[in-house]
Design a protein around this motif. Sequence first.
Motif, PDB file in Angstrom:
ATOM      1  N   ALA A 188      18.581  -2.753   7.673  1.00 52.51           N
ATOM      2  CA  ALA A 188      17.690  -1.668   7.385  1.00 52.51           C
ATOM      3  C   ALA A 188      16.975  -1.865   6.094  1.00 52.51           C
ATOM      4  O   ALA A 188      15.617  -1.676   6.280  1.00 52.51           O
ATOM      5  CB  ALA A 188      18.809  -0.642   6.919  1.00 52.51           C
ATOM      6  N   GLU A 189      17.719  -2.962   5.367  1.00 52.17           N
ATOM      7  CA  GLU A 189      16.960  -3.197   3.813  1.00 52.17           C
ATOM      8  C   GLU A 189      15.684  -4.200   4.228  1.00 52.17           C
ATOM      9  O   GLU A 189      14.166  -3.988   3.745  1.00 52.17           O
ATOM     10  CB  GLU A 189      17.609  -4.023   3.093  1.00 52.17           C
ATOM     11  N   ALA A 190      15.970  -4.700   5.220  1.00 52.60           N
ATOM     12  CA  ALA A 190      14.710  -6.070   5.532  1.00 52.60           C
ATOM     13  C   ALA A 190      14.291  -5.189   5.928  1.00 52.60           C
ATOM     14  O   ALA A 190      12.503  -5.446   6.159  1.00 52.60           O
ATOM     15  CB  ALA A 190      15.646  -7.468   6.584  1.00 52.60           C
ATOM     16  N   GLY A 191      13.912  -4.513   7.294  1.00 49.26           N
ATOM     17  CA  GLY A 191      12.692  -3.400   7.728  1.00 49.26           C
ATOM     18  C   GLY A 191      12.169  -3.009   7.227  1.00 49.26           C
ATOM     19  O   GLY A 191      10.940  -2.418   7.042  1.00 49.26           O
ATOM     20  N   LEU A 192      12.897  -2.277   5.679  1.00 52.04           N
ATOM     21  CA  LEU A 192      12.058  -1.566   4.149  1.00 52.04           C
ATOM     22  C   LEU A 192      11.365  -2.406   3.658  1.00 52.04           C
ATOM     23  O   LEU A 192      10.206  -1.894   3.074  1.00 52.04           O
ATOM     24  CB  LEU A 192      13.302  -0.941   3.771  1.00 52.04           C
ATOM     25  N   ARG A 193      12.230  -3.503   3.076  1.00 55.25           N
ATOM     26  CA  ARG A 193      10.732  -4.497   2.265  1.00 55.25           C
ATOM     27  C   ARG A 193      10.085  -4.877   3.719  1.00 55.25           C
ATOM     28  O   ARG A 193       8.783  -4.602   2.783  1.00 55.25           O
ATOM     29  CB  ARG A 193      11.953  -6.044   2.375  1.00 55.25           C
ATOM     30  N   ALA A 194       9.680  -5.048   4.640  1.00 56.34           N
ATOM     31  CA  ALA A 194       8.720  -5.221   5.331  1.00 56.34           C
ATOM     32  C   ALA A 194       7.852  -3.739   5.714  1.00 56.34           C
ATOM     33  O   ALA A 194       6.593  -4.309   5.915  1.00 56.34           O
ATOM     34  CB  ALA A 194       9.407  -5.777   6.985  1.00 56.34           C
ATOM     35  N   ALA A 195       8.382  -3.279   5.643  1.00 61.13           N
ATOM     36  CA  ALA A 195       6.608  -1.874   5.866  1.00 61.13           C
ATOM     37  C   ALA A 195       6.437  -1.681   4.447  1.00 61.13           C
ATOM     38  O   ALA A 195       4.896  -1.311   4.593  1.00 61.13           O
ATOM     39  CB  ALA A 195       8.073  -0.596   5.995  1.00 61.13           C
ATOM     40  N   GLN A 196       8.015  -1.910   3.681  1.00 60.47           N
ATOM     41  CA  GLN A 196       6.752  -1.876   1.781  1.00 60.47           C
ATOM     42  C   GLN A 196       6.022  -3.158   1.949  1.00 60.47           C
ATOM     43  O   GLN A 196       4.963  -2.864   1.445  1.00 60.47           O
ATOM     44  CB  GLN A 196       7.431  -2.133   0.969  1.00 60.47           C
ATOM     45  N   ALA A 197       5.654  -4.377   1.664  1.00 60.03           N
ATOM     46  CA  ALA A 197       4.971  -5.645   2.129  1.00 60.03           C
ATOM     47  C   ALA A 197       3.699  -5.194   2.722  1.00 60.03           C
ATOM     48  O   ALA A 197       2.520  -5.586   2.876  1.00 60.03           O
ATOM     49  CB  ALA A 197       5.674  -6.629   2.779  1.00 60.03           C
ATOM     50  N   ARG A 199       2.690  -2.014   3.496  1.00 59.74           N
ATOM     51  CA  ARG A 199       1.660  -1.615   3.202  1.00 59.74           C
ATOM     52  C   ARG A 199       1.310  -1.800   1.934  1.00 59.74           C
ATOM     53  O   ARG A 199      -0.090  -0.740   1.787  1.00 59.74           O
ATOM     54  CB  ARG A 199       3.304  -0.098   2.249  1.00 59.74           C
ATOM     55  N   LEU A 200       1.774  -2.320   1.046  1.00 60.40           N
ATOM     56  CA  LEU A 200       0.736  -3.469  -0.528  1.00 60.40           C
ATOM     57  C   LEU A 200      -0.470  -4.192   0.151  1.00 60.40           C
ATOM     58  O   LEU A 200      -1.366  -4.399   0.291  1.00 60.40           O
ATOM     59  CB  LEU A 200       2.450  -3.919  -0.362  1.00 60.40           C
ATOM     60  N   ALA A 201      -0.254  -4.733   1.926  1.00 63.63           N
ATOM     61  CA  ALA A 201      -1.294  -5.135   2.018  1.00 63.63           C
ATOM     62  C   ALA A 201      -1.872  -4.299   3.142  1.00 63.63           C
ATOM     63  O   ALA A 201      -3.095  -5.252   2.030  1.00 63.63           O
ATOM     64  CB  ALA A 201      -0.826  -6.198   3.379  1.00 63.63           C
ATOM     65  N   ARG A 202      -2.028  -3.240   3.138  1.00 64.50           N
ATOM     66  CA  ARG A 202      -3.062  -2.662   3.356  1.00 64.50           C
ATOM     67  C   ARG A 202      -4.043  -1.530   2.506  1.00 64.50           C
ATOM     68  O   ARG A 202      -4.923  -1.981   2.266  1.00 64.50           O
ATOM     69  CB  ARG A 202      -2.330  -1.447   4.153  1.00 64.50           C
ATOM     70  N   GLU A 203      -3.121  -1.808   1.254  1.00 64.60           N
ATOM     71  CA  GLU A 203      -3.739  -1.287   0.040  1.00 64.60           C
ATOM     72  C   GLU A 203      -4.566  -2.642  -0.346  1.00 64.60           C
ATOM     73  O   GLU A 203      -5.958  -2.136  -0.798  1.00 64.60           O
ATOM     74  CB  GLU A 203      -2.254  -1.047  -0.663  1.00 64.60           C
ATOM     75  N   ALA A 204      -3.679  -3.626  -0.891  1.00 68.11           N
ATOM     76  CA  ALA A 204      -4.225  -4.466  -1.289  1.00 68.11           C
ATOM     77  C   ALA A 204      -5.860  -5.123   0.027  1.00 68.11           C
ATOM     78  O   ALA A 204      -7.519  -4.921  -0.976  1.00 68.11           O
ATOM     79  CB  ALA A 204      -3.864  -6.096  -1.365  1.00 68.11           C
ATOM     80  N   ILE A 205      -5.994  -5.050   0.812  1.00 64.80           N
ATOM     81  CA  ILE A 205      -6.970  -5.142   1.909  1.00 64.80           C
ATOM     82  C   ILE A 205      -8.443  -3.872   1.856  1.00 64.80           C
ATOM     83  O   ILE A 205      -9.503  -3.815   1.712  1.00 64.80           O
ATOM     84  CB  ILE A 205      -6.895  -5.214   3.331  1.00 64.80           C
ATOM     85  N   ALA A 206      -7.776  -2.787   1.742  1.00 63.07           N
ATOM     86  CA  ALA A 206      -8.438  -1.211   1.869  1.00 63.07           C
ATOM     87  C   ALA A 206      -9.018  -1.552   0.452  1.00 63.07           C
ATOM     88  O   ALA A 206     -10.329  -1.672  -0.149  1.00 63.07           O
ATOM     89  CB  ALA A 206      -7.544  -0.348   1.240  1.00 63.07           C
ATOM     90  N   ARG A 207      -8.445  -2.366  -0.951  1.00 68.28           N
ATOM     91  CA  ARG A 207      -8.991  -2.296  -2.790  1.00 68.28           C
ATOM     92  C   ARG A 207     -10.251  -3.532  -2.188  1.00 68.28           C
ATOM     93  O   ARG A 207     -11.783  -3.159  -2.656  1.00 68.28           O
ATOM     94  CB  ARG A 207      -8.656  -2.616  -3.363  1.00 68.28           C
ATOM     95  N   GLU A 208     -10.400  -4.555  -1.558  1.00 63.32           N
ATOM     96  CA  GLU A 208     -11.058  -5.460  -1.461  1.00 63.32           C
ATOM     97  C   GLU A 208     -12.746  -5.281  -0.859  1.00 63.32           C
ATOM     98  O   GLU A 208     -13.218  -5.735  -0.904  1.00 63.32           O
ATOM     99  CB  GLU A 208     -10.212  -6.531  -0.850  1.00 63.32           C
ATOM    100  N   MET A 209     -11.846  -4.121   0.065  1.00 64.77           N
ATOM    101  CA  MET A 209     -13.070  -3.825   1.240  1.00 64.77           C
ATOM    102  C   MET A 209     -14.057  -3.438   0.246  1.00 64.77           C
ATOM    103  O   MET A 209     -15.360  -2.455   0.873  1.00 64.77           O
ATOM    104  CB  MET A 209     -12.762  -3.180   2.603  1.00 64.77           C
TER     105      MET A 209
END
Length: 354
Positions: A188-197, A199-209
């Motif tokens: 479960a913790e691995a799933g949460l970490r993957a989901a958080q990663a 989300r952070l990747a999507r935010e970084a891509i959105a800022r870069e775009m």
Amino acid sequence: MTRTDRHAWLLPSAMADTPADSPPGRPPRRTVRDWGVDTLLFLVAAFFGLIAGETTEQLNSEVVAFADQLVGAAACCALWLRRRRPVGVAVVVIVVSTFAPVAGGAALAALFGVAVHRPFRQTAAVSALAVVSSTAQVFLRPDPSLHPLAAVVIGVVVTLLVVAWGMLVRSRRQLVEALRERARRAEAEAGLRAAQAQRLAREAIAREMHDVLAHRLTLLSVHAGALEFRPDAPPAQIARAAGVIRDSAHEALQDLREIIGVLRAPGDETGGERPQPTLATLDSLVAESREAGMKVVLDATLDDPAGVPAATGRTVYRIAQEGLTNARKHAPGTEVTLTVRGRPGDGLTVEVRN
């Protein structure tokens, strides 16, 4: 996680004895494994009861021997209820075995069930009762072939061995259930970490775009608007604006392709990728802005431009790009001064002023 889930691993037998799908208020349903264990314990208890029954027939009358056999059979049958009331069944069978040695095997089987399914405090109490019962049986129903002290020692040792075996089984079940719970929690913790990663990747891509495409799209909007409101403009000016629109669209596509490339699989890299912007590309950024009709003054005074790290140069470029884009949007026609100063040890200062 519910309260039952948090503490279930402390009593794994309770989970085995009470399946989650059993309706409330009804006795738990036995699994195939439960039926096998209960049958084995019944047969072991009956075997020891038969051995004790032969001794009873030799030392007592037929009536007493027949009564012992009936009591021993009832004690063995009571073992089928041990999953519902392990402590109660064990207490009754142990007390009965004090007066009927034929029930001794059933008493040991019931004691084993208590050691497996109940906490140490209840197990210790029932074990003490079993020791007292075996000791009292030596004097109430003595065996002439054994010395009383030897019979007492044998009864205590057998009781302790049965209890130790049951507690070992219980500890092993607890360990297995704890490991399963730890594995579920880690998953479960691995799933949460993957989901958080993600989300952070999507935010970084959105800022870069936003940083990359806003500048290009602003150029497109300015020149397209000029063509819309000046349909009678000279052909040279229209061609110039069309060229800027074409170049800006091409640059926007290139930047978009570069950003989306972050989402590719590790083995999907292709050659010929566009280099990242640095301090050296500030001149081209200013030139693009001037072609769009802006008045831009560049004042870059750096002691060692080549010594600026690539990440720092890319950040300076993005800041300047964002500032020029905002100036073009909100203050068209005004002169913009872009100042970049710095030296090793003092850092960099970027200023966009209109």
